[in-house]
Scaffold this active site. Structure first.
Site, PDB file in Angstrom:
ATOM      1  N   SER A  95       0.766  -1.166   0.085  1.00  0.00           N
ATOM      2  CA  SER A  95      -0.114  -0.247  -0.475  1.00  0.00           C
ATOM      3  C   SER A  95       1.298   1.454   0.572  1.00  0.00           C
ATOM      4  O   SER A  95       1.695   1.464   1.340  1.00  0.00           O
ATOM      5  CB  SER A  95      -1.090   0.070   0.991  1.00  0.00           C
ATOM      6  OG  SER A  95      -2.067  -1.021   1.350  1.00  0.00           O
ATOM      7  N   LYS A 170      -7.287   2.156  -2.867  1.00  0.00           N
ATOM      8  CA  LYS A 170      -6.653   1.332  -1.164  1.00  0.00           C
ATOM      9  C   LYS A 170      -6.718   2.682   0.048  1.00  0.00           C
ATOM     10  O   LYS A 170      -7.090   2.508   1.101  1.00  0.00           O
ATOM     11  CB  LYS A 170      -5.454   0.729  -1.339  1.00  0.00           C
ATOM     12  CG  LYS A 170      -4.852   0.393   0.140  1.00  0.00           C
ATOM     13  CD  LYS A 170      -5.748  -0.205   1.056  1.00  0.00           C
ATOM     14  CE  LYS A 170      -4.720  -0.756   2.081  1.00  0.00           C
ATOM     15  NZ  LYS A 170      -4.991  -2.061   2.464  1.00  0.00           N
ATOM     16  N   LYS A 238       0.246   5.476   8.447  1.00  0.00           N
ATOM     17  CA  LYS A 238       1.068   6.189   7.030  1.00  0.00           C
ATOM     18  C   LYS A 238       0.483   5.998   5.732  1.00  0.00           C
ATOM     19  O   LYS A 238       0.398   6.464   5.035  1.00  0.00           O
ATOM     20  CB  LYS A 238       2.412   4.339   6.961  1.00  0.00           C
ATOM     21  CG  LYS A 238       2.814   3.758   5.790  1.00  0.00           C
ATOM     22  CD  LYS A 238       1.894   3.511   4.428  1.00  0.00           C
ATOM     23  CE  LYS A 238       1.605   1.962   5.280  1.00  0.00           C
ATOM     24  NZ  LYS A 238       1.537   1.649   3.895  1.00  0.00           N
TER      25      LYS A 238
HETATM   26  P1  NAD Z   1       5.777  -5.973   7.914  1.00  0.00           P
HETATM   27  O1  NAD Z   1       6.039  -4.627   8.155  1.00  0.00           O
HETATM   28  O2  NAD Z   1       5.469  -6.919   8.806  1.00  0.00           O
HETATM   29  O3  NAD Z   1       6.624  -6.497   6.496  1.00  0.00           O
HETATM   30  C1  NAD Z   1       7.407  -5.651   4.811  1.00  0.00           C
HETATM   31  C2  NAD Z   1       8.281  -6.449   4.669  1.00  0.00           C
HETATM   32  O4  NAD Z   1       9.591  -6.479   3.772  1.00  0.00           O
HETATM   33  C3  NAD Z   1       9.414  -7.065   6.222  1.00  0.00           C
HETATM   34  O5  NAD Z   1       9.499  -8.545   6.513  1.00  0.00           O
HETATM   35  C4  NAD Z   1      10.700  -6.514   5.751  1.00  0.00           C
HETATM   36  O6  NAD Z   1      11.995  -6.501   6.077  1.00  0.00           O
HETATM   37  C5  NAD Z   1      11.028  -6.619   4.251  1.00  0.00           C
HETATM   38  N1  NAD Z   1      11.462  -5.278   3.717  1.00  0.00           N
HETATM   39  C6  NAD Z   1      10.999  -3.899   3.776  1.00  0.00           C
HETATM   40  N2  NAD Z   1      12.109  -3.311   2.534  1.00  0.00           N
HETATM   41  C7  NAD Z   1      12.590  -4.729   2.377  1.00  0.00           C
HETATM   42  C8  NAD Z   1      13.626  -4.501   0.726  1.00  0.00           C
HETATM   43  N3  NAD Z   1      14.345  -3.004   0.340  1.00  0.00           N
HETATM   44  N4  NAD Z   1      14.021  -5.935   0.475  1.00  0.00           N
HETATM   45  C9  NAD Z   1      13.714  -6.899   0.942  1.00  0.00           C
HETATM   46  N5  NAD Z   1      12.326  -6.757   1.736  1.00  0.00           N
HETATM   47  C10 NAD Z   1      12.113  -5.656   2.614  1.00  0.00           C
HETATM   48  O7  NAD Z   1       4.425  -5.051   6.329  1.00  0.00           O
HETATM   49  P2  NAD Z   1       3.148  -5.871   6.423  1.00  0.00           P
HETATM   50  O8  NAD Z   1       2.229  -5.720   7.575  1.00  0.00           O
HETATM   51  O9  NAD Z   1       3.574  -7.258   6.278  1.00  0.00           O
HETATM   52  O10 NAD Z   1       1.996  -4.846   5.572  1.00  0.00           O
HETATM   53  C11 NAD Z   1       2.842  -5.079   4.304  1.00  0.00           C
HETATM   54  C12 NAD Z   1       2.067  -3.884   3.290  1.00  0.00           C
HETATM   55  O11 NAD Z   1       0.573  -4.584   2.840  1.00  0.00           O
HETATM   56  C13 NAD Z   1       2.058  -2.537   3.759  1.00  0.00           C
HETATM   57  O12 NAD Z   1       2.339  -1.756   3.237  1.00  0.00           O
HETATM   58  C14 NAD Z   1       0.846  -2.937   4.308  1.00  0.00           C
HETATM   59  O13 NAD Z   1      -0.243  -1.376   4.628  1.00  0.00           O
HETATM   60  C15 NAD Z   1       0.061  -3.617   3.241  1.00  0.00           C
HETATM   61  N6  NAD Z   1      -0.741  -3.925   4.371  1.00  0.00           N
HETATM   62  C16 NAD Z   1      -0.987  -4.586   5.508  1.00  0.00           C
HETATM   63  C17 NAD Z   1      -2.152  -5.215   5.895  1.00  0.00           C
HETATM   64  C18 NAD Z   1      -1.635  -5.765   7.714  1.00  0.00           C
HETATM   65  O14 NAD Z   1      -2.862  -6.333   8.120  1.00  0.00           O
HETATM   66  N7  NAD Z   1      -0.664  -5.842   8.387  1.00  0.00           N
HETATM   67  C19 NAD Z   1      -3.338  -5.569   5.906  1.00  0.00           C
HETATM   68  C20 NAD Z   1      -3.089  -4.685   4.262  1.00  0.00           C
HETATM   69  C21 NAD Z   1      -2.581  -4.097   3.792  1.00  0.00           C
END
Ligand code: NAD
Length: 286
Positions: A95, A170, A238
């Site tokens: 997102s 979104k 965010k």
């Molecule tokens: P998270 O922080 O748990 O996971 C993100 C992952 O990306 C981490 O494991 C981090 O180490 C990795 N990362 C960061 N930079 C990187 C890079 N350069 N190369 C490789 N890996 C890298 O976040 P999440 O909860 O999985 O969310 C991911 C996306 O989905 C976000 O944009 C969030 O807003 C969206 N989202 C989350 C939810 C939720 O309930 N958690 C729901 C819908 C959407």
């Protein structure tokens, strides 16, 4: 078929696992080695760099926190664009700000690399159960190519418009969730302060016109004061920053978003950034 998966956090990990279960050969990478090893145990090819993923795959999913992470993983040093074959399809399911999706896409076009934005709604539970609602921006034919993956991960996706439209959708989704939960928290707090049995009030309301999926999921957490995430305030904050940025770019009025963002600012300063967004009710209680 080989699929690259970059970003194996709360959402990416179960999504990648579902692709493996569906028979895809997943090449997995995250900057946190333990996340890659976890995917390896589930049957993925463990990659040590983005380049290792890209050299093996011409379809690559990214699931990263926000715009700067996606920009760096795709266009930065060691990023996807440095080594991707012409015609590679990047499916960014993070997102992020819609204008950044467009900016990345226009850079990729110069190299003949395709991109669609496909953020999701449904949370960790939806990622595990493969019931994510997927909002897609991009070309018809690129969406058609990605659709079998979206059918594994969730509802098959809805193509909303050109690149960036998935993230516009979104943001609209996140405004509605934020305003809905803040309204629910305000209402429940008023009921409590007016001396009502707040659980009975919630149960009397939830199946009527004012009931909502958002409050049905988060109202019980507010009642139990259970603020374990779920969806962290830091992530919703965010998203609302991306809403406000898009508001500045477009001139769209956002009075409700600004109010809820101020509540999130207060809660983050008070140490609740990692709490579930149902902790909005703490703002009222305090
Ligand atoms: P998270 O922080 O748990 O996971 C993100 C992952 O990306 C981490 O494991 C981090 O180490 C990795 N990362 C960061 N930079 C990187 C890079 N350069 N190369 C490789 N890996 C890298 O976040 P999440 O909860 O999985 O969310 C991911 C996306 O989905 C976000 O944009 C969030 O807003 C969206 N989202 C989350 C939810 C939720 O309930 N958690 C729901 C819908 C959407």
């Amino acid at each position: 078929m080989k699929v690259g998966f970059i970003g194996l956090g709360i959402m990416g990990k179960p999504m990648a696992k579902n692709l493996i279960k569906a028979g895809y050969e997943v090449y997995a990478y995250d900057i946190i080695g333990a996340n890659v090893q976890d995917l390896g145990k589930a049957g993925a090819v463990e990659c040590k760099s983005i380049h290792q993923v890209v050299k093996a795959c011409t379809t690559i999913i990214t699931m990263l926190p926000n715009s700067p992470h996606v920009k760096s993983a795709i266009l930065g040093d060691g990023g996807i664009a440095e080594v991707a074959e012409k015609g590679t399809l990047i499916i960014d399911m993070s997102s992020i700000a819609p204008d950044i999706s467009k900016e990345i896409d226009s850079e990729l076009k110069k190299k003949g690399i395709r991109m669609i934005d496909a953020p999701v709604s449904g949370g960790e539970g939806g990622a595990i159960a493969a019931t994510l609602s997927i909002m897609v921006g991009g070309a018809d034919e690129d969406y058609a190519e990605a659709k079998p993956l979206f059918e594994v991960l969730g509802n098959g996706g809805n193509l909303v418009g050109p690149i960036g439209s998935g993230n516009v959708c979104k943001l609209a989704n996140q405004i509605m969730v934020a305003a809905n939960l803040a309204g629910g928290a305000e209402a429940l707090n008023l009921a409590e302060m007016a001396g009502a049995d707040v659980e009975k009030v919630f149960n009397a309301i939830k199946d009527g016109f004012a009931g909502s999926n958002a409050m049905n999921a988060r109202g019980p957490k507010m009642l139990k004061e259970d603020y374990a995430p779920g969806f962290r305030i830091d992530l919703h904050w965010k998203d609302l920053n991306n809403v406000l940025e898009t508001g500045y770019l477009t001139g769209a009025p956002l009075p409700l978003t600004i109010q809820v963002q101020n509540m999130f600012n207060y809660l983050r300063a008070d140490g609740d950034g990692m709490s579930d967004h149902s902790a909005l009710i703490k703002y009222y209680k305090k």
